[in-house]
Design an enzyme around this catalytic site. Sequence first.
Site, PDB file in Angstrom:
ATOM      1  N   THR A 177      44.639  33.233  42.996  1.00 56.16           N
ATOM      2  CA  THR A 177      43.386  33.293  42.245  1.00 56.16           C
ATOM      3  C   THR A 177      42.496  32.108  42.592  1.00 56.16           C
ATOM      4  OG1 THR A 177      44.514  34.400  40.425  1.00 56.16           O
ATOM      5  CG2 THR A 177      42.418  33.324  39.916  1.00 56.16           C
ATOM      6  N   GLU A 178      41.279  32.396  43.051  1.00 52.64           N
ATOM      7  CA  GLU A 178      40.284  31.368  43.390  1.00 52.64           C
ATOM      8  C   GLU A 178      40.841  30.290  44.315  1.00 52.64           C
ATOM      9  OE1 GLU A 178      37.394  32.289  42.462  1.00 52.64           O
ATOM     10  OE2 GLU A 178      38.100  33.829  41.096  1.00 52.64           O
TER      11      GLU A 178
END
Length: 407
Positions: free
Chosen positions: A144-145
Amino acid sequence: MIDVVFYFQVHQPYRLKKLRPKDRIRRLDYFDEPLNRLVAERVADRCYVPMNEILLDAIERTDGQFRCAFSLSGTVIRQLRDWAPQALDTFVALADSGNVEFLCETSQHSLAAVADPDEFTAQVELQRATVTEQVGAPTSFRNTELILDNTICRRVEGLGFDCMLGEGADRVLGWRSPQVPYRAKGCDRLTLLLRSYSLSDDIAFRFSNREWPGHPLFADTYAGWLHDVPAPAQCIGLFMDYETFGEHQQDHTGILEFMRHLPSHVLEDPGFRFRTPAQVAAAREAITELDVDRPTSWADEDRGLSAWLGNPMQLAAHEKLYGMRDDVLRAAARRPELLAAWRELTTSDHVYYVATQHHSDAEVHEYFSPYDSPHAAFVTLMTALDDLEKQVRRGLETPARARRGEK
């Protein structure tokens, strides 16, 4: 030869209804389906379908020399299946071309990697199964990110992946270049490819900014910037949100035409080629070990976790959410819908909306948030968590007590 690695993140969360503590919530009804459907259909129309057609055309026009990579979160895959199946078909068509790699991640685009190792593994395996079913087994990973540190990298390597994407954060690299492969400290074989954040953000954030000295940006100009990247560059990581194209930067800015022409301009220099992360990892050795002793990400100026865990409200929601996991798993034996709802609440966007950042970071958070303020986002999230907690407690009651309605 320098490898140009385009990676596109595709994600849409299940946004919550604007809940308040006194609201009567029935049957785990936390999510704003009309809004989520509206956004999914809009982004599919503005971005996913037209951009996928442009990329398929680029593959054909370059005789297969253009290549790129995607990661589709589990949440966006489910939304496209339900509300925009024609858009999902275009992603499958890209996979079928043989020129596009699809990465794995967590199924809910969550912060499980920094919260709960077991949940992280569970969500990765769920997503691996989804990606394998849709487009084939993934061998590369992005969290994530782009959140990673040494521990997360070791865990990803242990799950069998060969390559992982990360942010070329200055505080980690120091004097080193982001444009060569690395190996995270403690890993034996996982190749770490980093984002060239300035070149990536020229497209993702600055493209339509009329105050930017580089505006207007044309494809031949940008290709020239890539061609001028100094030694010891081996690979240039251009990683960005896919919604950049047609949604965040709308069609009238010229962003779609820019991408239509960019591949051919890059390939005008015979010293450049497009490659996927898996291809780079297979062909190039890590030049040295990189010690990422605390989590980095591609979010905000600090490139850390402050976008999600930077204030007391965010921390309180995060701790409450993951503190419920054991009870949720036990209650889910009889009520599996509790686990499904809980996992949707692990999507990182929910705490992202609670951020109280300043200046340019605040503008980015406000752009993505459906709420009037971070406090409103916090009230909504905590209301959903409080209700879910009550539902879990009921789910843990013995069947006899539950039937009698005892507390």
